[in-house]
Design a protein around this motif. Structure first.
Motif, PDB file in Angstrom:
ATOM      1  N   GLU A  93      14.851  16.031 -17.353  1.00  0.00           N
ATOM      2  CA  GLU A  93      13.726  16.638 -16.638  1.00  0.00           C
ATOM      3  C   GLU A  93      12.955  15.572 -15.864  1.00  0.00           C
ATOM      4  N   PRO A  94      13.563  15.037 -14.781  1.00  0.00           N
ATOM      5  CA  PRO A  94      12.876  14.011 -13.979  1.00  0.00           C
ATOM      6  C   PRO A  94      11.599  14.566 -13.368  1.00  0.00           C
ATOM      7  N   LEU A  95      10.651  13.667 -13.106  1.00  0.00           N
ATOM      8  CA  LEU A  95       9.349  14.044 -12.566  1.00  0.00           C
ATOM      9  C   LEU A  95       9.293  13.748 -11.070  1.00  0.00           C
ATOM     10  N   CYS A  96       8.474  14.497 -10.339  1.00  0.00           N
ATOM     11  CA  CYS A  96       8.337  14.263  -8.896  1.00  0.00           C
ATOM     12  C   CYS A  96       6.961  13.706  -8.603  1.00  0.00           C
ATOM     13  N   VAL A  97       6.906  12.817  -7.632  1.00  0.00           N
ATOM     14  CA  VAL A  97       5.639  12.261  -7.164  1.00  0.00           C
ATOM     15  C   VAL A  97       5.623  12.336  -5.640  1.00  0.00           C
ATOM     16  N   ASN A  98       4.446  12.557  -5.080  1.00  0.00           N
ATOM     17  CA  ASN A  98       4.299  12.610  -3.624  1.00  0.00           C
ATOM     18  C   ASN A  98       3.579  11.379  -3.131  1.00  0.00           C
ATOM     19  N   LEU A  99       4.000  10.917  -1.948  1.00  0.00           N
ATOM     20  CA  LEU A  99       3.492   9.672  -1.379  1.00  0.00           C
ATOM     21  C   LEU A  99       3.182   9.888   0.101  1.00  0.00           C
ATOM     22  N   PRO A 100       2.336   9.037   0.676  1.00  0.00           N
ATOM     23  CA  PRO A 100       2.088   9.135   2.113  1.00  0.00           C
ATOM     24  C   PRO A 100       3.398   8.998   2.901  1.00  0.00           C
ATOM     25  N   CYS A 101       3.423   9.601   4.072  1.00  0.00           N
ATOM     26  CA  CYS A 101       4.648   9.592   4.888  1.00  0.00           C
ATOM     27  C   CYS A 101       5.136   8.165   5.139  1.00  0.00           C
ATOM     28  N   GLY A 102       6.425   7.953   4.908  1.00  0.00           N
ATOM     29  CA  GLY A 102       7.049   6.665   5.185  1.00  0.00           C
ATOM     30  C   GLY A 102       6.804   5.604   4.133  1.00  0.00           C
ATOM     31  N   LYS A 103       6.178   5.964   2.995  1.00  0.00           N
ATOM     32  CA  LYS A 103       5.833   4.965   1.978  1.00  0.00           C
ATOM     33  C   LYS A 103       6.720   5.042   0.736  1.00  0.00           C
ATOM     34  N   ASN A 105       9.850   4.055   0.027  1.00  0.00           N
ATOM     35  CA  ASN A 105      10.563   2.827  -0.351  1.00  0.00           C
ATOM     36  C   ASN A 105       9.602   1.742  -0.819  1.00  0.00           C
ATOM     37  N   ASP A 106       8.430   1.651  -0.170  1.00  0.00           N
ATOM     38  CA  ASP A 106       7.428   0.665  -0.618  1.00  0.00           C
ATOM     39  C   ASP A 106       6.986   0.969  -2.044  1.00  0.00           C
ATOM     40  N   PHE A 107       6.817   2.236  -2.353  1.00  0.00           N
ATOM     41  CA  PHE A 107       6.413   2.620  -3.706  1.00  0.00           C
ATOM     42  C   PHE A 107       7.474   2.232  -4.732  1.00  0.00           C
ATOM     43  N   LEU A 108       8.727   2.459  -4.393  1.00  0.00           N
ATOM     44  CA  LEU A 108       9.796   2.131  -5.340  1.00  0.00           C
ATOM     45  C   LEU A 108       9.850   0.625  -5.607  1.00  0.00           C
ATOM     46  N   VAL A 109       9.589  -0.186  -4.585  1.00  0.00           N
ATOM     47  CA  VAL A 109       9.574  -1.641  -4.776  1.00  0.00           C
ATOM     48  C   VAL A 109       8.464  -2.027  -5.757  1.00  0.00           C
ATOM     49  N   LYS A 110       7.283  -1.470  -5.568  1.00  0.00           N
ATOM     50  CA  LYS A 110       6.156  -1.797  -6.453  1.00  0.00           C
ATOM     51  C   LYS A 110       6.374  -1.237  -7.858  1.00  0.00           C
ATOM     52  N   LEU A 111       6.994  -0.062  -7.941  1.00  0.00           N
ATOM     53  CA  LEU A 111       7.286   0.505  -9.254  1.00  0.00           C
ATOM     54  C   LEU A 111       8.256  -0.387 -10.015  1.00  0.00           C
ATOM     55  N   TRP A 112       9.253  -0.904  -9.291  1.00  0.00           N
ATOM     56  CA  TRP A 112      10.216  -1.823  -9.902  1.00  0.00           C
ATOM     57  C   TRP A 112       9.509  -3.086 -10.393  1.00  0.00           C
ATOM     58  N   GLU A 113       8.612  -3.627  -9.574  1.00  0.00           N
ATOM     59  CA  GLU A 113       7.862  -4.833  -9.954  1.00  0.00           C
ATOM     60  C   GLU A 113       7.000  -4.555 -11.179  1.00  0.00           C
ATOM     61  N   LEU A 114       6.403  -3.379 -11.234  1.00  0.00           N
ATOM     62  CA  LEU A 114       5.550  -3.034 -12.370  1.00  0.00           C
ATOM     63  C   LEU A 114       6.346  -3.019 -13.667  1.00  0.00           C
ATOM     64  N   LEU A 115       7.516  -2.417 -13.654  1.00  0.00           N
ATOM     65  CA  LEU A 115       8.313  -2.327 -14.878  1.00  0.00           C
ATOM     66  C   LEU A 115       8.921  -3.671 -15.261  1.00  0.00           C
ATOM     67  N   GLN A 116       9.112  -4.553 -14.260  1.00  0.00           N
ATOM     68  CA  GLN A 116       9.647  -5.876 -14.566  1.00  0.00           C
ATOM     69  C   GLN A 116       8.577  -6.792 -15.165  1.00  0.00           C
ATOM     70  N   ALA A 117       7.348  -6.553 -14.802  1.00  0.00           N
ATOM     71  CA  ALA A 117       6.263  -7.429 -15.269  1.00  0.00           C
ATOM     72  C   ALA A 117       5.969  -7.195 -16.745  1.00  0.00           C
ATOM     73  N   ASP A 118       5.417  -8.213 -17.357  1.00  0.00           N
ATOM     74  CA  ASP A 118       5.012  -8.106 -18.753  1.00  0.00           C
ATOM     75  C   ASP A 118       3.877  -7.088 -18.871  1.00  0.00           C
TER      76      ASP A 118
END
Length: 637
Positions: A93-103, A105-118
């Protein structure tokens, strides 16, 4: 009255001389009614404010909607990028999130950084994400995973972008409608014998891709697919998109992504018949689609000036990618576009038909190394088209010329007349004369239609015969029954006869037989008639006139030949140059009438009063004879 040559076609030369020096190409010329409806629909939000767009044949839908989009955007449009992300609490049951237009890929990069960080140093990055991507769904998801790592997330995928677009993207057109193209799909995969789905297997359809904007759907394509219409209505009523289960009933695979909220403006595209059927058969349709944008196929010069039509022609010329039109080409083009509409003051908006003519004329011009399209090129293209489509018409005319079908175009005969019919073969219409005959005999006033008796008469033709019978009874049998009966028939007709356009010819033929007044065989006639003898309009008047003219010209014009038409059809005249020249030279004639009496005077060269007096005298004589015959003799006879 006799029609002069100048009235046999529209004022094409006058219009051509009004061509402006500069134009602004537009596909929306003459569509104010439809544009007003679209403006109303695009200014209102909500679930019950969608529209139906009537698209006439020949309209380039994408061009029209594209221009509408540039002028009338949806005032309540609110587009987002949509991303499905892994749900730490449920793998299926994956969740959906809405983002500003064109953002996205930027969100996915920051999400990846967040999960990588301590976990202990994530606060600044979390605040940055919440500030950069303001969304309740983003905030809720970040709160859910703020103290989790990659190992806490199910599966091997973090997220997938479902929809990503720019702010100024145009409307979306879905003209090839399937369940997958409209609603999207979730595919399945087999891993070590286990069938399952995953984030990258979720594919969005047109509904989600257009979410927040305008979606145009081909109505016919939508309705022929079972279940799609009902599913679309459910989405519009609930404003929420639920994914179907992947696979089919034989595959047990549960995968249920979170529903996506839908905020969309839907425009159904289709013919007027589809709109009428939906209103009649679906009780939800009027609620969901209250706005009708009825695009016209004609541009009326009675309601609008000519100048904007040059903008439309400029648009067609641009889209056709042809050589420029010469100054003398516009008159020929106006003749063509009015001929399509069947009215002298109506110009066609059939873009595809005009494009086809322009491209064919352009090919002819290029063959002759010309740098522009002239009137002669357009006329040659039309002649080639006529030659391609005219084989059946040629065979029909040959049968008359060889005497296999008897049609007289000279002399005079009692109870025989040339009616005019139109034949449709393979989409091509051509006029054809038909011989109608009538005989009268002692009887009780019945008019026998032989075509009806032999079951070769359509319902409308039968109605026409009944109307002319009523006219004769109203004029000659008000006080007592006629002692005369008649028969009428379309000679050498071996297929069903329908329509009422020959009822005037049949009435004149009957009256000729009753009065024993010969009819001029060089004149052909067409028209419907009412119970009071008024002549009413008919269809395909140009094809009928040209068909009879071609027969007369082949046999040799005598200057006594012509056609009688209803005066109501004068506004539809748009005849070929050959007919117009023959009328100008007084070798062929076109007459317009309003009453059967005018037709009789032209056909018999006798005044109506004299004809009717002869009929009355004949009927009185028969009535006197009938009174003198004993009743028992009449009975046994």
């Amino acid at each position: 009255m006799r029609i002069v040559a100048a009235a046999l076609q529209p004022k094409i030369d006058e219009w051509a001389n009004q061509r402006p020096t500069a134009t602004s190409p537009s596909a929306l010329v003459g569509q104010q009614r439809a544009l007003s409806a679209l403006q109303q629909a695009l200014s209102i939000a909500g679930r019950y404010a969608h529209g139906f767009v009537v698209t006439p044949a020949g309209m380039r839908t994408y061009d029209v909607l594209n221009e509408v989009e540039s002028k009338q955007q949806w005032l309540h449009a609110n587009k987002f990028d949509w991303v499905y992300v892994a749900n730490p609490e449920s793998a299926n049951e994956p969740l959906c999130v809405n983002l500003p237009c064109g953002k996205a890929n930027d969100f996915l990069v920051k999400l990846w950084e967040l999960l990588q960080a301590d976990v202990s140093v994530r606060a600044p990055l979390r605040d940055f994400i919440l500030e950069t991507f303001p969304s309740d769904r983003v905030a809720k998801y970040i709160e859910l995973i703020i103290d989790r790592t990659f190992d806490d997330l199910p599966g091997s995928e973090l997220a997938t972008v479902i929809v990503s677009h720019d702010e100024n993207e145009p409307f979306m057109l879905c003209d090839r409608v399937t369940e997958a193209s409209l609603f999207g799909s979730i595919r399945l995969q087999s891993v070590e014998g286990t069938i399952s789905s995953d984030l990258h297997l979720i594919e969005a359809g047109a509904v989600l891709k257009a979410n927040g904007g305008v979606l145009a759907i081909d109505a016919e394509e939508l309705l022929i697919q079972p279940g799609l219409w009902r599913k679309l209505k459910y989405i519009l009523r609930t404003s929420e998109f639920h994914w179907p289960q992947p696979g089919d009933a034989n595959i047990a695979a549960y995968y249920q992504p979170e529903p996506i909220p839908v905020h969309i403006k839907v425009l159904l595209l289709g013919e007027r018949d589809i709109y009428a059927q939906l209103r009649e058969l679906d009780r939800d349709f009027d609620n969901l689609f209250p706005y009708l944008a009825d695009f016209s196929s004609h541009y009326s010069l009675q309601n609008a000036p000519l100048a904007p039509y040059f903008d439309y022609l400029s648009y067609v010329e641009r889209e056709s990618a042809v050589l420029p039109l010469a100054a003398d080409a516009y008159a020929a083009l106006f003749k063509f576009v009015t001929r399509i509409t069947d009215f002298q003051t109506e110009l066609s908006l059939d873009t595809i038909a005009i494009m086809q003519l322009m491209r064919e004329a352009c090919a002819i011009a290029q063959t002759s190394a010309s740098k522009e399209i002239s009137a002669s090129h357009l006329q040659q293209a039309l002649k080639q088209r006529h030659d391609r489509d005219g084989y059946i018409a040629e065979l029909s005319r040959r049968a008359i010329l060889e005497g296999q079908v008897y049609i007289a175009t000279e002399g005079e005969v009692v109870g025989q007349i040339n009616g005019l019919t139109v034949i449709t073969a393979g989409g091509h219409e051509f006029g054809e004369p038909t011989r109608i005959t009538a005989t009268v005999h002692y009887g009780d006033g019945d008019i026998i239609d032989i075509d009806r008796k032999s079951e070769l008469s359509g319902s409308i033709h039968t109605k026409g015969v009944m109307i002319l019978s009523a006219y004769i009874a109203n004029v000659f049998a008000r006080n007592e029954a006629m002692a005369l009966s008649a028969t009428i028939v379309f000679e050498q007709s071996y297929h069903e006869v329908d329509g009422d356009s020959a009822s005037l010819a049949e009435l004149c033929c009957l009256l000729s037989a009753l009065a024993e007044a010969p009819i001029q065989q060089g004149l052909a006639i067409t028209g419907a008639v009412d119970q009071f003898g008024r002549v009413q309009a008919i269809g395909a008047v140009n094809e009928k006139i040209e068909g009879y003219f071609e027969l007369c010209r082949t046999r040799g014009l005598t200057a006594k030949q012509g056609v009688i038409i209803p005066a109501a059809n004068l506004s539809q005249l748009n005849l070929s140059d050959e007919v117009i020249q023959a009328v100008a030279d007084n070798k062929f004639h076109v007459y317009a009438i309003e009453h059967v009496g005018e037709a009789l005077e032209l056909l018999t060269q006798t005044e109506q009063k004299q004809l009717y007096a002869r009929i009355e005298q004949r009927l009185n004589e028969l009535q006197q004879i009938e009174r003198e015959v004993p009743w028992w003799r009449r009975w046994f006879n």
